[in-house]
Design an enzyme around this catalytic site. Structure first.
Site, PDB file in Angstrom:
ATOM      1  N   ILE A  18      16.093  20.667  44.488  1.00 58.09           N
ATOM      2  CA  ILE A  18      16.712  20.521  45.802  1.00 58.09           C
ATOM      3  C   ILE A  18      18.227  20.462  45.679  1.00 58.09           C
ATOM      4  O   ILE A  18      18.952  21.035  46.498  1.00 58.09           O
ATOM      5  CB  ILE A  18      16.164  19.270  46.508  1.00 58.09           C
ATOM      6  CG1 ILE A  18      14.690  19.479  46.883  1.00 58.09           C
ATOM      7  CG2 ILE A  18      16.985  18.935  47.753  1.00 58.09           C
ATOM      8  CD1 ILE A  18      13.988  18.221  47.360  1.00 58.09           C
ATOM      9  N   TYR A 144       7.814   4.538  43.346  1.00 58.14           N
ATOM     10  CA  TYR A 144       8.639   5.595  43.934  1.00 58.14           C
ATOM     11  C   TYR A 144       8.860   5.342  45.427  1.00 58.14           C
ATOM     12  O   TYR A 144       9.988   5.448  45.927  1.00 58.14           O
ATOM     13  CB  TYR A 144       7.959   6.944  43.718  1.00 58.14           C
ATOM     14  CG  TYR A 144       8.717   8.111  44.293  1.00 58.14           C
ATOM     15  CD1 TYR A 144       9.890   8.565  43.688  1.00 58.14           C
ATOM     16  CD2 TYR A 144       8.266   8.770  45.431  1.00 58.14           C
ATOM     17  CE1 TYR A 144      10.588   9.644  44.208  1.00 58.14           C
ATOM     18  CE2 TYR A 144       8.959   9.856  45.952  1.00 58.14           C
ATOM     19  CZ  TYR A 144      10.116  10.275  45.346  1.00 58.14           C
ATOM     20  OH  TYR A 144      10.814  11.347  45.864  1.00 58.14           O
ATOM     21  N   LYS A 148      12.412   4.792  47.738  1.00 58.45           N
ATOM     22  CA  LYS A 148      12.777   5.650  48.860  1.00 58.45           C
ATOM     23  C   LYS A 148      12.827   4.866  50.174  1.00 58.45           C
ATOM     24  O   LYS A 148      13.615   5.197  51.074  1.00 58.45           O
ATOM     25  CB  LYS A 148      11.822   6.834  48.963  1.00 58.45           C
ATOM     26  CG  LYS A 148      11.952   7.803  47.789  1.00 58.45           C
ATOM     27  CD  LYS A 148      13.399   8.317  47.644  1.00 58.45           C
ATOM     28  CE  LYS A 148      13.547   9.325  46.532  1.00 58.45           C
ATOM     29  NZ  LYS A 148      14.915   9.886  46.432  1.00 58.45           N
ATOM     30  N   THR A 176       6.049  16.828  49.934  1.00 61.01           N
ATOM     31  CA  THR A 176       5.915  17.258  48.545  1.00 61.01           C
ATOM     32  C   THR A 176       6.548  18.637  48.400  1.00 61.01           C
ATOM     33  O   THR A 176       6.133  19.590  49.051  1.00 61.01           O
ATOM     34  CB  THR A 176       4.444  17.295  48.118  1.00 61.01           C
ATOM     35  OG1 THR A 176       3.856  16.010  48.334  1.00 61.01           O
ATOM     36  CG2 THR A 176       4.326  17.651  46.649  1.00 61.01           C
TER      37      THR A 176
END
Length: 247
Positions: A18, A144, A148, A176
């Site tokens: 990304i 995780y 976030k 995802t």
């Protein structure tokens, strides 16, 4: 001329996935872009700078060099991050600290170093890469997801703190995504094809999100054309956060 012409951007984790897609798109639209990464091998015209977001001295040196070589900073994309698997009891304290150190404290270190430069800009924007894991309960993602969730809360708190300085702060929440990290997870699965099919099926559009689609959302939030948008999280998840389809 593009809305990014004359603007200077810094993207962390900008050498792959990304981050690279976002850096490439910003450059294509006219921005001068520096990428911070542990392995900063990036194609021209991107500027690659080595930095470890868990090391404050490394971050400060790299941000200072980026600002000097670009002539300032207008846009910060906090994209550097790592993944983690398992339920709440499956990782030791050291792993919890390691993932938080990258995903949350790393964002803090880079932002802290960049803010003096951003405050001097007339088009200052910060975009944080968050995740659908911040807003949906996903199995085997306790560590995780908690990092976030912190990024989402931090985005809103930063937006409130910095609005008076003219610095907008938003985040993207990808589903995802088809990135190298997800590719490694699939490679490690007992049945990679079945695991990919399961990940695709849980997103209403029936496929993984592409890095380029997330990059487009980052570019929107970073653009001066989004000057009235701050404190917002933009989902890029194939409808996963809000749609409940009948199969």
């Amino acid at each position: 001329m593009s809305e990014f012409s004359g603007l200077r951007a810094l993207v962390t984790g900008g050498a792959s996935g990304i981050g690279l897609a976002a850096a490439t798109l910003l450059a294509e639209r006219g921005a001068r872009v520096a990428c911070l990464d542990l392995d900063p091998a990036v194609p021209e015209p991107l500027l690659g700078l080595k930095a470890d977001v868990t090391d404050d001295a490394s971050v400060r040196a790299a941000v200072a060099e980026a600002a000097e070589r670009l002539g300032g900073l207008d846009i910060l994309v906090n994209n550097a991050g790592i993944g983690a698997q398992g339920g709440v009891e499956d990782n030791p304290d050291e792993e919890w600290r390691r993932v938080f150190d990258v995903n949350v404290f790393g964002l803090v270190r880079v932002t802290r170093a960049a803010l003096p430069h951003l405050r001097a800009s007339r088009a200052a924007a910060i975009v944080n890469t968050c995740s659908i894991a911040a807003t949906a309960g996903l199995p085997q993602r306790a560590l995780y997801s908690s990092t976030k969730g912190a990024v989402l809360a931090l985005t809103r708190a930063m937006a409130a703190d910095l609005i008076g300085d003219g610095v907008r702060v938003n985040c993207v929440n990808p589903g995802t995504a088809d990135t190298p990290w997800v590719g490694r997870l699939l490679d490690d699965a007992a049945d990679p094809a079945a695991e990919r099919a399961a990940l695709e099926a849980r997103q209403p559009m029936g496929r993984l999100v592409s890095a380029e689609e997330v990059a487009a959302a980052i570019a929107y939030l970073a653009s001066p054309l989004a000057g009235a948008t701050t404190g917002t999280d933009l989902a890029v998840d194939g409808g996963m956060h809000g749609l409940r389809l009948r199969r």
